[in-house]
Design a protein around this motif. Structure first.
Motif, PDB file in Angstrom:
ATOM      1  N   VAL A  63      -1.652   5.167   2.841  1.00  0.00           N
ATOM      2  CA  VAL A  63      -0.408   5.778   3.338  1.00  0.00           C
ATOM      3  C   VAL A  63      -0.074   7.079   2.618  1.00  0.00           C
ATOM      4  N   LYS A  64      -0.872   7.468   1.651  1.00  0.00           N
ATOM      5  CA  LYS A  64      -0.595   8.708   0.906  1.00  0.00           C
ATOM      6  C   LYS A  64      -0.555   9.894   1.852  1.00  0.00           C
ATOM      7  N   GLY A  65       0.471  10.725   1.667  1.00  0.00           N
ATOM      8  CA  GLY A  65       0.632  11.896   2.515  1.00  0.00           C
ATOM      9  C   GLY A  65       1.344  11.616   3.825  1.00  0.00           C
ATOM     10  N   ARG A  66       1.559  10.342   4.134  1.00  0.00           N
ATOM     11  CA  ARG A  66       2.239   9.985   5.388  1.00  0.00           C
ATOM     12  C   ARG A  66       3.574   9.284   5.158  1.00  0.00           C
ATOM     13  N   PHE A  67       3.646   8.481   4.114  1.00  0.00           N
ATOM     14  CA  PHE A  67       4.860   7.714   3.820  1.00  0.00           C
ATOM     15  C   PHE A  67       5.563   8.301   2.601  1.00  0.00           C
TER      16      PHE A  67
END
Length: 124
Positions: A63-67
């Motif tokens: 989820v890094k960069g999205r959440f």
């Protein structure tokens, strides 16, 4: 001690949702709060947590960069902003409090006071 996750729903791939974690009867800013999710047939996993050392943010790789995890102490609420959602993000999402310490961040056995989760479904 009661937590409540909300804000889930049905969204198309690439869409966004913001989840909220609210607390009854106590201050969330006294605790390290984490977001976890459980997909059908899979174990519950840590998604994003505030770290116990400096309250910065930890994210699982997927989820890094999205959440983005954030908190509004005035509203006694912790949020999880989810962007660029994918079908594999489909799960029931829970928030929880870190009750024990270990060498790991967002480590499931360290967390408790699980509230009712909120369903996130990413599908076209």
């Amino acid at each position: 001690v009661q937590l409540q996750a909300s804000g889930g729903g049905l969204v198309q791939p690439g869409g966004s949702l913001r989840l909220s974690c609210s607390a009854s009867g106590f201050r969330l800013d006294y605790y390290v709060v984490g977001w976890f999710r459980q997909a059908p047939g899979k174990e519950r996993e840590g998604v994003s947590c505030f770290t116990s050392s400096d309250h910065s943010a930890y994210y699982t790789d997927s989820v890094k960069g999205r959440f983005t995890i954030s908190r509004d102490n005035a509203k006694n609420t912790v949020y999880l902003q989810m962007n660029s959602l994918r079908p594999e993000d489909t799960a029931v999402y829970y928030c929880a409090l870190r009750l024990y310490t270990s060498d790991y961040e967002c480590y499931l056995p360290d967390f408790g006071s699980w509230g009712r989760g909120t369903q996130v479904t990413v599908s076209s």
